[in-house]
Design a protein around this motif. Sequence first.
Motif, short mmCIF file in Angstrom:
data_model
loop_
_atom_site.label_atom_id
_atom_site.label_comp_id
_atom_site.label_asym_id
_atom_site.label_seq_id
_atom_site.Cartn_x
_atom_site.Cartn_y
_atom_site.Cartn_z
N ASN A 400 70.63 64.60 25.51
CA ASN A 400 70.41 65.22 26.83
C ASN A 400 70.59 66.73 26.82
N ALA A 401 70.59 67.31 25.63
CA ALA A 401 70.95 68.73 25.52
C ALA A 401 69.83 69.65 25.98
N THR A 402 70.24 70.75 26.59
CA THR A 402 69.34 71.86 26.89
C THR A 402 69.51 72.90 25.79
N VAL A 403 68.38 73.43 25.30
CA VAL A 403 68.43 74.37 24.16
C VAL A 403 68.24 75.80 24.66
N MET A 404 69.14 76.68 24.20
CA MET A 404 69.00 78.10 24.49
C MET A 404 68.43 78.74 23.24
N SER A 405 67.18 79.18 23.32
CA SER A 405 66.45 79.64 22.14
C SER A 405 66.70 81.12 21.93
N TRP A 406 67.43 81.46 20.87
CA TRP A 406 67.78 82.87 20.65
C TRP A 406 67.18 83.44 19.38
N ARG A 407 66.99 82.60 18.34
CA ARG A 407 66.41 83.13 17.10
C ARG A 407 64.90 83.09 17.25
N GLY A 408 64.39 83.94 18.13
CA GLY A 408 62.98 83.88 18.50
C GLY A 408 62.74 82.71 19.44
N GLU A 409 61.47 82.29 19.52
CA GLU A 409 61.10 81.23 20.47
C GLU A 409 60.92 79.87 19.79
N LYS A 410 60.99 79.86 18.45
CA LYS A 410 60.71 78.63 17.69
C LYS A 410 61.51 77.44 18.18
N GLY A 411 62.82 77.63 18.31
CA GLY A 411 63.71 76.55 18.72
C GLY A 411 63.33 76.05 20.11
N GLY A 412 63.01 76.99 20.99
CA GLY A 412 62.65 76.62 22.35
C GLY A 412 61.35 75.83 22.39
N ILE A 413 60.39 76.26 21.56
CA ILE A 413 59.09 75.57 21.50
C ILE A 413 59.30 74.14 20.99
N ALA A 414 60.09 74.03 19.90
CA ALA A 414 60.34 72.70 19.32
C ALA A 414 61.03 71.79 20.35
N ALA A 415 62.01 72.33 21.05
CA ALA A 415 62.76 71.51 22.01
C ALA A 415 61.86 71.09 23.18
N ALA A 416 61.02 72.01 23.67
CA ALA A 416 60.13 71.67 24.79
C ALA A 416 59.13 70.59 24.37
N LYS A 417 58.68 70.68 23.12
CA LYS A 417 57.75 69.65 22.63
C LYS A 417 58.45 68.29 22.53
N HIS A 419 60.46 67.41 24.77
CA HIS A 419 60.77 67.17 26.18
C HIS A 419 62.27 67.33 26.49
N HIS A 420 62.81 68.39 25.89
CA HIS A 420 64.17 68.82 26.26
C HIS A 420 64.06 70.11 27.06
N LYS A 421 65.00 70.29 27.95
CA LYS A 421 64.99 71.53 28.73
C LYS A 421 65.33 72.72 27.83
N VAL A 422 64.77 73.87 28.19
CA VAL A 422 64.90 75.07 27.35
C VAL A 422 65.17 76.30 28.22
N ILE A 423 66.05 77.15 27.73
CA ILE A 423 66.20 78.48 28.32
C ILE A 423 65.85 79.47 27.22
N MET A 424 64.89 80.32 27.51
CA MET A 424 64.44 81.29 26.52
C MET A 424 65.35 82.52 26.54
N SER A 425 65.81 82.88 25.36
CA SER A 425 66.72 84.01 25.25
C SER A 425 66.56 84.69 23.89
N PRO A 426 65.30 85.00 23.50
CA PRO A 426 65.07 85.47 22.12
C PRO A 426 65.59 86.90 21.89
N THR A 427 66.16 87.09 20.71
CA THR A 427 66.66 88.42 20.31
C THR A 427 65.60 89.50 20.50
N THR A 428 64.37 89.16 20.14
CA THR A 428 63.29 90.15 20.10
C THR A 428 62.93 90.74 21.46
N TYR A 429 63.33 90.08 22.54
CA TYR A 429 62.96 90.58 23.88
C TYR A 429 64.14 90.80 24.82
N VAL A 430 65.20 90.02 24.68
CA VAL A 430 66.23 90.06 25.73
C VAL A 430 67.66 90.20 25.21
#
Length: 772
Positions: A400-417, A419-430
């Motif tokens: 049931n985990a929500t993933v906070m994607s920080w090492r770029g967006e890869k982790g967030g993309i994988a988690a969304a695929k 069907h896990h919730k994702v918060i985008m927080s990539p180093t490269t932008y934020v």
Amino acid sequence: MKRLFLFSSVVASLSFFASSCSQKKAAAPVVSIIPKPVSVVRQQGVFTIKPGTRIVLADTSLQNSADFFNEYLHKYYGFTLRVKTAADTADLQEEGAIVLNYTHSGDTAKGAYTLVSGDKQVRINGDDAPGVFYGIQTLIQLLPTTPARSLDIAQVRIKDHPRFQYRGMMLDCGRHFFDTAFIKQFIDFIALHKMNTFHWHLTEDQGWRIQIKKYPKLTEVGAWRDSTLIGHEGDKPRRFDHHRTGGFYTQDEIRAIVRYAQARYITVIPEIEMPGHSMAAIAAYPELTCNPGPYHVGNHWGVYDTILCPTPYTFNFYENVLTEVMELFPSHYIHIGGDEAPKVTWNNSAYCKQLMKKLHLKNADELQSYFINHMEKFLNAHGRDIIGWDEILQGGLAPNATVMSWRGEKGGIAAAKMHHKVIMSPTTYVYLDYYQSRNHDSLFIGGYLPLEKVYSYNPIPPELDSTEAGYIQGVQANLWTEYIKYPTKAEFQLFPRMEAVAEIAWTPQKERNYSDFIQRVQTQFKRYQLWKVSYSRAIYELNDTVEQRSDYQGVDLKLSTKYAQGKIYYTTDGAEPSSKATLYTDSVHITKNAQIRAALFIDGEKMGPEVTRTFQINKATGKPVTLGDPPADKYSQGGAFALVDGVVPAHAKDGSQWLGWNGGDLDAKIDLGKTQAISAVNVTIGDAPGMWVYAPKSITVLGSDDGKDFKVLKQISVQENMGQAARRITVPLAGISARYVEVKAENFGTIPAGHPGAGEKSWLFAGEIAIE
Ligand code: ACM
């Protein structure tokens, strides 16, 4: 003659005075709102807010919004408004009032509101209480930016709702402790930007900041460190301040902070890190790790190998900690960290090896998943869900985990695929701990992240279909504080980039436009002045490029600005530029050693940071140069010419002036134009192991007269790993002449164990090749 002249000038100035008075009445108030609302229609006329103006609430549940507005007025304008709750619908029609009410706008997004300011009233209608509160933030931004007791705001019709339901800001209170006054201010910053989540990073290697009644040593021991690194993590040798520092929040203070945030419709999500970044807890209770201590609270940054051991003791301990955490924080989510947990101690631990065997786990990543799953089950059983950094994907994601994607967006993309919730927080932008000016003079973790780059971020990656995109809850910016000790620097890092984060999180993607945004940011600068916060003026930084000349004689420095009304002035002798210095017109031709300092001036005022470039002119400067293997895209700015542009980079972190090869070698050929005597080749290389940048193993210089047949002139091995950021390595040559010079530098290779990035390919950075 003289008298007559004086007389006419008095008449002229009187008439100017008269016309400026009438103009002042007509001057329309500015409408400059960040984040940009979904729709703004401006009308003629103004509405005036003054001490007699009343706030009328449709319902007592709207008191928070009235209180926030009054606190703002009191703090920055020195007066407050009377507030009354309407007894009947007639009260809602009171002339001259600001009326706060609920109405359903038809928007499906939570937090929708409308704001209408007209001749008779300002009406803010929210779909819910947060919606009204966001309407208040818009009203605040309609106020003039200079204090007065009568405040004209424009008549407008605004309809608005947020794009994302998660609009977060993280503050790291582990590396440096910030007092509750600043925490409240930080929460106010979040509120003023219509954001709704404060991610409070409370435990770290360098400090445990939350009082836990069952385990008093967590704060007695874990909240204090005896010494702190001076300078950068990558510096060698390391220096320390030998000064005891720390602090923690009592449970009463935490309750007060949570209430303070609730009154601003902000959820506080606590982060209790596990199993890594836990040295402070381990120093207090060494039983938490696999090997007997003693341990001490971390005194430098980076990643520590010692992590929590997945024993029954540790699980029981952290369940007890989380029980107290849940009592303090009503948030649905509890952040359990999960990032940067090296597995060396687990791989070397007899206990962990045994456990992996028993549980049929293939590796230590799966053991980390076992750890996180355990904590998730515990929190789920108490009605809470976990958020973890994207490393929690390794070894299998907790159900049931929500993933906070920080090492770029890869982790967030994988988690969304998945069907896990994702918060985008990539180093490269934020990652707002990165620096925002190329010409800074302060200590930063690294990484150049200007406002425009932050603004360019869209948290919905194109790789996701619409169902998957629905799992992206929103976006969060992080302020890590290794190199941020004081609130003033925290503010400087936040502003103005937090404006961009707010707009990414709130405004529909199709309504976003950088050139429109940058106009509004300049009004926001005036609000910063009203708030008395520090902020960066890097948006006014000049663009500078050094260009190769077609005659290959020296180089040309080109300077430019986006601000058409601006003028550029520069000096060549290292003196501070003023509006009396040389006016830049076309380019500056550099033929001898010089230090150029340049800045943008508007109406005689220096607007932003200076560009300072030190040129060291030598036989190679400006000459034709070619490369063997090209550098990595992200460290290729300026191309091969960057190696002979006469500019020697000063810092390893100064990304724009380095060419970088990830695992590869430098191979540069320079044509000096004619055969000539050469006595030395100097190569400036990066050496910052903390940032995965390593000095090369060796440097080889070759020479040729025809550009085809190269002979080795000299090879030297380089003393490795001195960690001096930028190093100039000299290859002395004697009795040599050549027209073509080839310089090769051999990559250091794999990053050794015990260093940040161990096992990865190291970076070879080359800044400049100078030939004498
Ligand atoms: C992180 O920046 N280590 C989440």
